[in-house]
Design an enzyme around this catalytic site. Structure first.
Site, PDB file in Angstrom:
ATOM      1  N   GLY A  36       0.819  -1.215   0.000  1.00  0.00           N
ATOM      2  CA  GLY A  36       0.000   0.000   0.000  1.00  0.00           C
ATOM      3  C   GLY A  36       0.849   1.260   0.000  1.00  0.00           C
ATOM      4  O   GLY A  36       2.082   1.210  -0.016  1.00  0.00           O
ATOM      5  N   ALA A  73      -6.253  -6.490   4.434  1.00  0.00           N
ATOM      6  CA  ALA A  73      -4.830  -6.816   4.292  1.00  0.00           C
ATOM      7  C   ALA A  73      -4.628  -8.280   3.952  1.00  0.00           C
ATOM      8  O   ALA A  73      -5.027  -9.161   4.721  1.00  0.00           O
ATOM      9  CB  ALA A  73      -4.101  -6.483   5.590  1.00  0.00           C
ATOM     10  N   ASN A  91       0.389 -14.971   5.910  1.00  0.00           N
ATOM     11  CA  ASN A  91      -0.207 -13.624   6.013  1.00  0.00           C
ATOM     12  C   ASN A  91      -1.736 -13.676   6.036  1.00  0.00           C
ATOM     13  O   ASN A  91      -2.370 -13.015   6.845  1.00  0.00           O
ATOM     14  CB  ASN A  91       0.273 -12.732   4.859  1.00  0.00           C
ATOM     15  CG  ASN A  91       0.079 -11.252   5.167  1.00  0.00           C
ATOM     16  OD1 ASN A  91       0.133 -10.836   6.332  1.00  0.00           O
ATOM     17  ND2 ASN A  91      -0.154 -10.463   4.152  1.00  0.00           N
ATOM     18  N   TYR A 140      -4.286 -19.160  -2.724  1.00  0.00           N
ATOM     19  CA  TYR A 140      -4.922 -17.881  -2.374  1.00  0.00           C
ATOM     20  C   TYR A 140      -6.382 -18.118  -1.984  1.00  0.00           C
ATOM     21  O   TYR A 140      -6.849 -17.660  -0.938  1.00  0.00           O
ATOM     22  CB  TYR A 140      -4.819 -16.926  -3.571  1.00  0.00           C
ATOM     23  CG  TYR A 140      -5.673 -15.687  -3.436  1.00  0.00           C
ATOM     24  CD1 TYR A 140      -5.292 -14.645  -2.601  1.00  0.00           C
ATOM     25  CD2 TYR A 140      -6.871 -15.565  -4.146  1.00  0.00           C
ATOM     26  CE1 TYR A 140      -6.086 -13.506  -2.481  1.00  0.00           C
ATOM     27  CE2 TYR A 140      -7.666 -14.433  -4.027  1.00  0.00           C
ATOM     28  CZ  TYR A 140      -7.269 -13.411  -3.196  1.00  0.00           C
ATOM     29  OH  TYR A 140      -8.060 -12.291  -3.075  1.00  0.00           O
ATOM     30  N   ILE A 206      -2.060 -11.788 -23.250  1.00  0.00           N
ATOM     31  CA  ILE A 206      -3.262 -12.566 -22.904  1.00  0.00           C
ATOM     32  C   ILE A 206      -2.799 -13.943 -22.441  1.00  0.00           C
ATOM     33  O   ILE A 206      -2.094 -14.646 -23.175  1.00  0.00           O
ATOM     34  CB  ILE A 206      -4.191 -12.707 -24.127  1.00  0.00           C
ATOM     35  CG1 ILE A 206      -4.727 -11.336 -24.536  1.00  0.00           C
ATOM     36  CG2 ILE A 206      -5.334 -13.678 -23.830  1.00  0.00           C
ATOM     37  CD1 ILE A 206      -5.651 -11.370 -25.752  1.00  0.00           C
TER      38      ILE A 206
HETATM   39  N1  NAD Z   1      -8.320  -6.662  -6.133  1.00  0.00           N
HETATM   40  C1  NAD Z   1      -9.235  -7.605  -6.367  1.00  0.00           C
HETATM   41  O1  NAD Z   1      -9.694  -7.796  -7.492  1.00  0.00           O
HETATM   42  C2  NAD Z   1      -9.750  -8.450  -5.242  1.00  0.00           C
HETATM   43  C3  NAD Z   1     -10.722  -9.416  -5.518  1.00  0.00           C
HETATM   44  C4  NAD Z   1     -11.188 -10.221  -4.487  1.00  0.00           C
HETATM   45  C5  NAD Z   1     -10.728 -10.024  -3.193  1.00  0.00           C
HETATM   46  N2  NAD Z   1      -9.784  -9.086  -2.942  1.00  0.00           N
HETATM   47  C6  NAD Z   1      -9.304  -8.903  -1.572  1.00  0.00           C
HETATM   48  O2  NAD Z   1      -9.470  -7.545  -1.186  1.00  0.00           O
HETATM   49  C7  NAD Z   1      -8.433  -7.154  -0.301  1.00  0.00           C
HETATM   50  C8  NAD Z   1      -7.795  -5.877  -0.802  1.00  0.00           C
HETATM   51  O3  NAD Z   1      -7.267  -6.078  -2.102  1.00  0.00           O
HETATM   52  P1  NAD Z   1      -6.443  -4.924  -2.821  1.00  0.00           P
HETATM   53  O4  NAD Z   1      -6.520  -5.173  -4.274  1.00  0.00           O
HETATM   54  O5  NAD Z   1      -6.853  -3.617  -2.276  1.00  0.00           O
HETATM   55  O6  NAD Z   1      -4.970  -5.283  -2.334  1.00  0.00           O
HETATM   56  P2  NAD Z   1      -3.759  -4.309  -1.955  1.00  0.00           P
HETATM   57  O7  NAD Z   1      -2.522  -5.124  -2.020  1.00  0.00           O
HETATM   58  O8  NAD Z   1      -3.821  -3.054  -2.760  1.00  0.00           O
HETATM   59  O9  NAD Z   1      -4.072  -3.926  -0.453  1.00  0.00           O
HETATM   60  C9  NAD Z   1      -3.719  -4.733   0.647  1.00  0.00           C
HETATM   61  C10 NAD Z   1      -3.165  -3.811   1.719  1.00  0.00           C
HETATM   62  O10 NAD Z   1      -2.856  -4.590   2.867  1.00  0.00           O
HETATM   63  C11 NAD Z   1      -1.577  -4.259   3.351  1.00  0.00           C
HETATM   64  N3  NAD Z   1      -1.057  -5.437   4.057  1.00  0.00           N
HETATM   65  C12 NAD Z   1      -0.760  -6.661   3.533  1.00  0.00           C
HETATM   66  N4  NAD Z   1      -0.351  -7.482   4.511  1.00  0.00           N
HETATM   67  C13 NAD Z   1      -0.410  -6.780   5.680  1.00  0.00           C
HETATM   68  C14 NAD Z   1      -0.146  -7.096   7.037  1.00  0.00           C
HETATM   69  N5  NAD Z   1       0.303  -8.302   7.397  1.00  0.00           N
HETATM   70  N6  NAD Z   1      -0.325  -6.138   7.971  1.00  0.00           N
HETATM   71  C15 NAD Z   1      -0.761  -4.899   7.620  1.00  0.00           C
HETATM   72  N7  NAD Z   1      -1.059  -4.546   6.364  1.00  0.00           N
HETATM   73  C16 NAD Z   1      -0.872  -5.477   5.392  1.00  0.00           C
HETATM   74  C17 NAD Z   1      -0.787  -3.854   2.112  1.00  0.00           C
HETATM   75  O11 NAD Z   1       0.315  -3.001   2.395  1.00  0.00           O
HETATM   76  C18 NAD Z   1      -1.853  -3.133   1.295  1.00  0.00           C
HETATM   77  O12 NAD Z   1      -1.929  -1.753   1.611  1.00  0.00           O
HETATM   78  C19 NAD Z   1      -7.468  -8.341  -0.231  1.00  0.00           C
HETATM   79  O13 NAD Z   1      -7.746  -9.053   0.951  1.00  0.00           O
HETATM   80  C20 NAD Z   1      -7.830  -9.175  -1.436  1.00  0.00           C
HETATM   81  O14 NAD Z   1      -7.581 -10.532  -1.223  1.00  0.00           O
HETATM   82  C21 NAD Z   1      -9.282  -8.289  -3.935  1.00  0.00           C
HETATM   83  O1  UPG Z   2      -1.620  -9.478 -18.065  1.00  0.00           O
HETATM   84  C1  UPG Z   2      -2.647 -10.117 -17.886  1.00  0.00           C
HETATM   85  C2  UPG Z   2      -3.321 -10.139 -16.646  1.00  0.00           C
HETATM   86  C3  UPG Z   2      -4.458 -10.925 -16.518  1.00  0.00           C
HETATM   87  N1  UPG Z   2      -4.917 -11.646 -17.570  1.00  0.00           N
HETATM   88  C4  UPG Z   2      -6.138 -12.463 -17.409  1.00  0.00           C
HETATM   89  O2  UPG Z   2      -7.172 -11.590 -17.058  1.00  0.00           O
HETATM   90  C5  UPG Z   2      -8.076 -12.241 -16.162  1.00  0.00           C
HETATM   91  C6  UPG Z   2      -8.199 -11.395 -14.907  1.00  0.00           C
HETATM   92  O3  UPG Z   2      -6.957 -11.464 -14.225  1.00  0.00           O
HETATM   93  P1  UPG Z   2      -6.598 -10.546 -12.965  1.00  0.00           P
HETATM   94  O4  UPG Z   2      -6.951  -9.138 -13.271  1.00  0.00           O
HETATM   95  O5  UPG Z   2      -5.191 -10.861 -12.580  1.00  0.00           O
HETATM   96  O6  UPG Z   2      -7.610 -11.032 -11.867  1.00  0.00           O
HETATM   97  P2  UPG Z   2      -7.881 -12.517 -11.314  1.00  0.00           P
HETATM   98  O7  UPG Z   2      -6.752 -13.426 -11.483  1.00  0.00           O
HETATM   99  O8  UPG Z   2      -9.204 -12.944 -11.899  1.00  0.00           O
HETATM  100  O9  UPG Z   2      -7.969 -12.274  -9.758  1.00  0.00           O
HETATM  101  C7  UPG Z   2      -8.654 -11.171  -9.181  1.00  0.00           C
HETATM  102  O10 UPG Z   2      -9.962 -11.531  -8.943  1.00  0.00           O
HETATM  103  C8  UPG Z   2     -10.101 -12.596  -8.004  1.00  0.00           C
HETATM  104  C9  UPG Z   2     -11.561 -12.909  -7.861  1.00  0.00           C
HETATM  105  O11 UPG Z   2     -12.124 -13.236  -9.120  1.00  0.00           O
HETATM  106  C10 UPG Z   2      -9.499 -12.142  -6.699  1.00  0.00           C
HETATM  107  O12 UPG Z   2      -9.656 -13.124  -5.751  1.00  0.00           O
HETATM  108  C11 UPG Z   2      -8.054 -11.773  -6.845  1.00  0.00           C
HETATM  109  O13 UPG Z   2      -7.556 -11.243  -5.637  1.00  0.00           O
HETATM  110  C12 UPG Z   2      -7.914 -10.745  -7.918  1.00  0.00           C
HETATM  111  O14 UPG Z   2      -6.526 -10.531  -8.183  1.00  0.00           O
HETATM  112  C13 UPG Z   2      -7.485 -13.635 -15.902  1.00  0.00           C
HETATM  113  O15 UPG Z   2      -8.114 -14.531 -16.737  1.00  0.00           O
HETATM  114  C14 UPG Z   2      -6.024 -13.502 -16.318  1.00  0.00           C
HETATM  115  O16 UPG Z   2      -5.472 -14.686 -16.822  1.00  0.00           O
HETATM  116  C15 UPG Z   2      -4.268 -11.638 -18.790  1.00  0.00           C
HETATM  117  O17 UPG Z   2      -4.670 -12.295 -19.731  1.00  0.00           O
HETATM  118  N2  UPG Z   2      -3.147 -10.864 -18.900  1.00  0.00           N
END
Ligand code: NAD
Ligand code: UPG
Length: 324
Positions: A36, A73, A91, A140, A206
């Site tokens: 972050g 987190a 974590n 994950y 892709i």
């Molecule tokens: N981005 C997505 O598409 C997506 C989809 C499904 C679920 N999630 C979940 O949503 C949450 C947030 O995702 P994001 O994309 O904002 O991720 P991110 O990496 O931007 O944010 C995570 C934050 O947590 C902090 N962090 C990690 N480990 C820590 C620890 N041990 N102690 C304190 N802080 C810690 C990092 O520094 C960061 O600021 C995650 O739990 C992720 O699994 C994200």
């Molecule tokens: O350079 C790239 C990056 C991604 N992809 C594809 O695009 C799709 C989306 O990928 P990405 O944006 O990395 O998201 P996901 O792997 O689907 O995972 C996200 O969405 C999940 C829920 O669906 C969450 O749990 C994860 O934290 C979050 O990273 C997938 O099919 C990837 O294979 C590509 O083809 N090229």
């Protein structure tokens, strides 16, 4: 209402801090800044540290009387979790248990958890509702499911109320342009596509075009980050009203292939986006699309930015700000 936002300096957490502040809450962020950014926290105090640090948790919970904790987190990369699962279990599971134990020790009994569509694994059917079997296909997803199970047991045994929000693919950026996605390295599709549109990358790769989908590329349900935040506020309201909580899928119910995302990004940006096709990325299910009917019915959730082009437009505005 005083809320601890763990991971509040990250992508989704920083939008949540802004949304909580706008809703009138007093917000404290706890973040180790492993991925972050301190300057993404627009409101309230930032405590820099990890939930691995039980002494720090003790200090934070002694210094404040929190009404609730929102937990963002974790480590988040599906592919990395397959290659190197140990940090994911440490974590995402063990450190989360530290947090839950600190909450219990200080009588804080409302928790909103960032879960994921990855708890379902390869879908048996789509759209995926909450009755769908839970069978992750990567560490994950398993790490998130383990926490969901812990929360179910903590609810029964200790009366800790919790809502697990299973986001499908978080995307987009703050419509005011103050916040956006800043992962380093970036692995998510939409920001990478937009970096390629901006000329910051030579092309978008892709990962696999041999899936059993309309055009052979993976299908995902992209949900706007501010819509995720509104679901959290609704979840918090339910918990505050005395509800024991539950698990909800959050998505728009429409799937877009990687090719469709790239085509929409070309339209939104008016730029050429060069593409290369490589082999599949490990741990990727072919198709993830949400049935968010329960969130709509029970939480009263109504996404306001469901259109893919609108989601990409907000992300593009953020990308243009980062690389003018
Ligand atoms: N981005 C997505 O598409 C997506 C989809 C499904 C679920 N999630 C979940 O949503 C949450 C947030 O995702 P994001 O994309 O904002 O991720 P991110 O990496 O931007 O944010 C995570 C934050 O947590 C902090 N962090 C990690 N480990 C820590 C620890 N041990 N102690 C304190 N802080 C810690 C990092 O520094 C960061 O600021 C995650 O739990 C992720 O699994 C994200
Ligand atoms: O350079 C790239 C990056 C991604 N992809 C594809 O695009 C799709 C989306 O990928 P990405 O944006 O990395 O998201 P996901 O792997 O689907 O995972 C996200 O969405 C999940 C829920 O669906 C969450 O749990 C994860 O934290 C979050 O990273 C997938 O099919 C990837 O294979 C590509 O083809 N090229």
């Amino acid at each position: 209402m005083k809320v601890l936002v763990v991971g509040g300096a990250g992508y989704i957490g920083s939008h949540m801090v802004k949304a909580l502040h706008a809703d009138g809450a007093d917000v404290i962020t706890l973040d180790d800044l492993s991925s972050g950014h301190a300057d993404a926290v627009l409101h309230g105090q930032v405590v820099r540290g990890s939930i691995a640090d039980t002494a720090l948790l003790q200090r934070v919970f002694s210094a404040h009387r929190f009404d609730a904790v929102m937990h963002f987190a974790s480590f988040i990369q599906v592919g990395e979790s397959v290659r190197d699962p140990a940090p994911y279990y440490r974590n995402n599971v063990l450190n989360t248990q530290n947090l839950l134990e600190a909450m219990l020790a200080h009588g804080v009994k409302r928790f909103v958890f960032s879960s994921t569509a990855a708890v379902f694994g390869e879908p048996a059917y789509t759209p995926i509702d909450e009755k769908h079997p839970l069978a992750p296909i990567n560490p994950y997803g398993w790490s998130k499911l383990m926490v969901e199970q812990m929360l179910q047991d903590y609810r029964r045994a200790y009366g800790m109320a919790s809502v697990c929000l299973r986001y499908f693919n978080a995307a987009g950026a703050d419509p005011d342009g103050e916040l956006g996605e800043r992962h380093e390295p970036e692995t998510h599709l939409i920001p990478l596509v937009l970096q390629a549109a901006a000329g910051r990358r030579p092309h978008i790769t892709i990962f696999g075009d041999d899936y059993d989908t309309l055009d052979g590329t993976c299908v995902r349900d992209y949900v706007h980050v501010t819509d995720l935040c509104s679901a959290h506020l609704l979840a918090l309201r339910r918990l505050t009203a005395g509800d024991a909580g539950g698990r909800f899928n959050l998505g728009n119910g429409e799937g877009f292939s990687v090719q469709q995302v790239i085509a929409t990004a070309r339209q939104v940006t008016g730029r050429d986006i060069p593409v290369r096709v490589e082999s599949r990325r490990e741990g990727d299910p072919a198709r993830l699309v949400a049935d968010a009917g329960e969130a709509r019915r029970i939480l009263g959730w109504a996404p306001r930015h469901a259109d893919l082009a609108a989601i990409i437009r907000d992300a593009w505005a953020w990308e243009r700000r980062s690389s003018p």
